[in-house]
Write a protein that holds these residues in place. Sequence first.
Motif, PDB file in Angstrom:
ATOM      1  N   SER A 256      -1.459   3.678  -4.086  1.00 52.13           N
ATOM      2  CA  SER A 256      -3.502   4.149  -4.481  1.00 52.13           C
ATOM      3  C   SER A 256      -4.016   3.205  -5.282  1.00 52.13           C
ATOM      4  O   SER A 256      -5.144   2.955  -5.428  1.00 52.13           O
ATOM      5  CB  SER A 256      -3.399   5.125  -4.563  1.00 52.13           C
TER       6      SER A 256
ATOM      7  N   THR B 239      -5.061   7.398 -11.401  1.00 55.87           N
ATOM      8  CA  THR B 239      -3.551   7.825 -10.723  1.00 55.87           C
ATOM      9  C   THR B 239      -2.875   7.948 -11.901  1.00 55.87           C
ATOM     10  O   THR B 239      -3.150   7.427 -12.956  1.00 55.87           O
ATOM     11  CB  THR B 239      -3.114   6.701  -9.870  1.00 55.87           C
TER      12      THR B 239
ATOM     13  N   GLY C 108      -9.122   0.320  -6.568  1.00 53.31           N
ATOM     14  CA  GLY C 108      -8.315   2.093  -6.650  1.00 53.31           C
ATOM     15  C   GLY C 108      -9.962   3.201  -6.376  1.00 53.31           C
ATOM     16  O   GLY C 108     -10.991   2.319  -7.409  1.00 53.31           O
ATOM     17  N   GLU C 109      -9.671   4.253  -5.855  1.00 52.13           N
ATOM     18  CA  GLU C 109     -10.647   4.817  -6.624  1.00 52.13           C
ATOM     19  C   GLU C 109     -10.900   5.861  -7.058  1.00 52.13           C
ATOM     20  O   GLU C 109     -11.692   6.654  -7.545  1.00 52.13           O
ATOM     21  CB  GLU C 109     -10.910   5.442  -4.683  1.00 52.13           C
TER      22      GLU C 109
ATOM     23  N   TYR D  71       1.132  -2.293  -8.684  1.00 54.47           N
ATOM     24  CA  TYR D  71       1.040  -1.292  -7.788  1.00 54.47           C
ATOM     25  C   TYR D  71       2.001   0.356  -8.644  1.00 54.47           C
ATOM     26  O   TYR D  71       2.834   0.326  -8.337  1.00 54.47           O
ATOM     27  CB  TYR D  71       1.791  -1.578  -6.347  1.00 54.47           C
TER      28      TYR D  71
ATOM     29  N   ILE E 286       2.615   6.950  -1.314  1.00 57.50           N
ATOM     30  CA  ILE E 286       0.873   6.020  -0.970  1.00 57.50           C
ATOM     31  C   ILE E 286       0.748   5.200  -2.261  1.00 57.50           C
ATOM     32  O   ILE E 286       0.492   6.305  -3.552  1.00 57.50           O
ATOM     33  CB  ILE E 286      -0.410   6.407  -0.976  1.00 57.50           C
TER      34      ILE E 286
ATOM     35  N   THR F 292       1.026  -1.023  -0.228  1.00 58.43           N
ATOM     36  CA  THR F 292       0.106   0.136   0.232  1.00 58.43           C
ATOM     37  C   THR F 292       0.926   1.266   0.382  1.00 58.43           C
ATOM     38  O   THR F 292       0.309   2.813  -0.133  1.00 58.43           O
ATOM     39  CB  THR F 292      -0.859   0.147   1.563  1.00 58.43           C
ATOM     40  N   LYS F 293       1.485   1.143   0.268  1.00 56.29           N
ATOM     41  CA  LYS F 293       2.981   2.549  -0.082  1.00 56.29           C
ATOM     42  C   LYS F 293       4.206   1.617   0.164  1.00 56.29           C
ATOM     43  O   LYS F 293       4.610   0.520   0.373  1.00 56.29           O
ATOM     44  CB  LYS F 293       3.027   3.618   1.120  1.00 56.29           C
TER      45      LYS F 293
ATOM     46  N   GLY G  93       1.444   5.051  -7.581  1.00 57.71           N
ATOM     47  CA  GLY G  93       0.456   6.043  -6.743  1.00 57.71           C
ATOM     48  C   GLY G  93       1.010   7.388  -7.242  1.00 57.71           C
ATOM     49  O   GLY G  93       1.378   7.401  -8.456  1.00 57.71           O
ATOM     50  N   GLU G  94       0.126   8.713  -7.125  1.00 54.12           N
ATOM     51  CA  GLU G  94       0.124   9.121  -7.771  1.00 54.12           C
ATOM     52  C   GLU G  94       1.302  10.317  -7.271  1.00 54.12           C
ATOM     53  O   GLU G  94       1.839  10.310  -6.895  1.00 54.12           O
ATOM     54  CB  GLU G  94      -0.659  10.457  -7.341  1.00 54.12           C
TER      55      GLU G  94
END
Length: 255
Positions: free
Chosen positions: A140, A205, A201-202, A228, A138, A132-133, A230-231
């Motif tokens: 995301s 990204t 994811g919501e 995986y 993060i 998750t990070k 993240g932004e």
Amino acid sequence: MAQAIIERTKLLGFINGFGDNIEDIQLEIKDNRVYGSVDTPTHYCEKSISVMVSNDIKYRPGKVFMCDVAKVATFLKASSQELSILTQWDGSFNLKLGNDSLQIPSHEHIRSALTVDRAKMAIADMKRTNFTKIGPSILSVNGNIDIKEMKGMGVGVKIAGKDAPCRVRINPMDAEMTITMGNIVGGSNMSRVIQLSNVWGETETTTYFGSHLPNILSCMDSGMVDFYMGEHAALVLDHQEYDTLLILKHQQGVN
């Protein structure tokens, strides 16, 4: 001393599978496998292959310092032997193929491994957080992708130029990844839309890489991988079948 028997073609593919311009590499023989890791400004890659067991050649776990990957690859390509015997002596790397042998002076100052230990600590923390990070960033969105769908973007570099940026955008609602090579506004670019599966994811990204992306993706063998991202963070690719982890590092300012 470290020593193992490895299929010649498998060893050749292995040492060529850490990305372009990898001049040296530190390996470790253990658990009847050979492990390798590199950490560079553009990516981190770790993978392993199995070794063979023989009553004639003693298996010896330990570290191996390959200080000239290009010479080893040339030697392996020129041979038709099926098996290679890799041996690390004190200050000397040796590779034997049938009646031919290659010996290269070695040292423990491997440039591609200088920051590997620190990277492994960050990866261990990432795994503890269930991907998750990574570091402070993060991750995301995640899901699955067929790696072959990401490959073959080298033509985008020819169209947009070797210094062109590469944008990767994931829309979890549409289960799509869009890779764009080149300047989004006011320049030539090439895009590819890839369908994803099991996406979580919501929000949409986006992250950025350089034109090195198509070449670095060659580190991954064909098949399904877990991703995986993240932004403005790393893109992590974990192969489902082979022991290969590839982390593409977000390039600050390349957007």
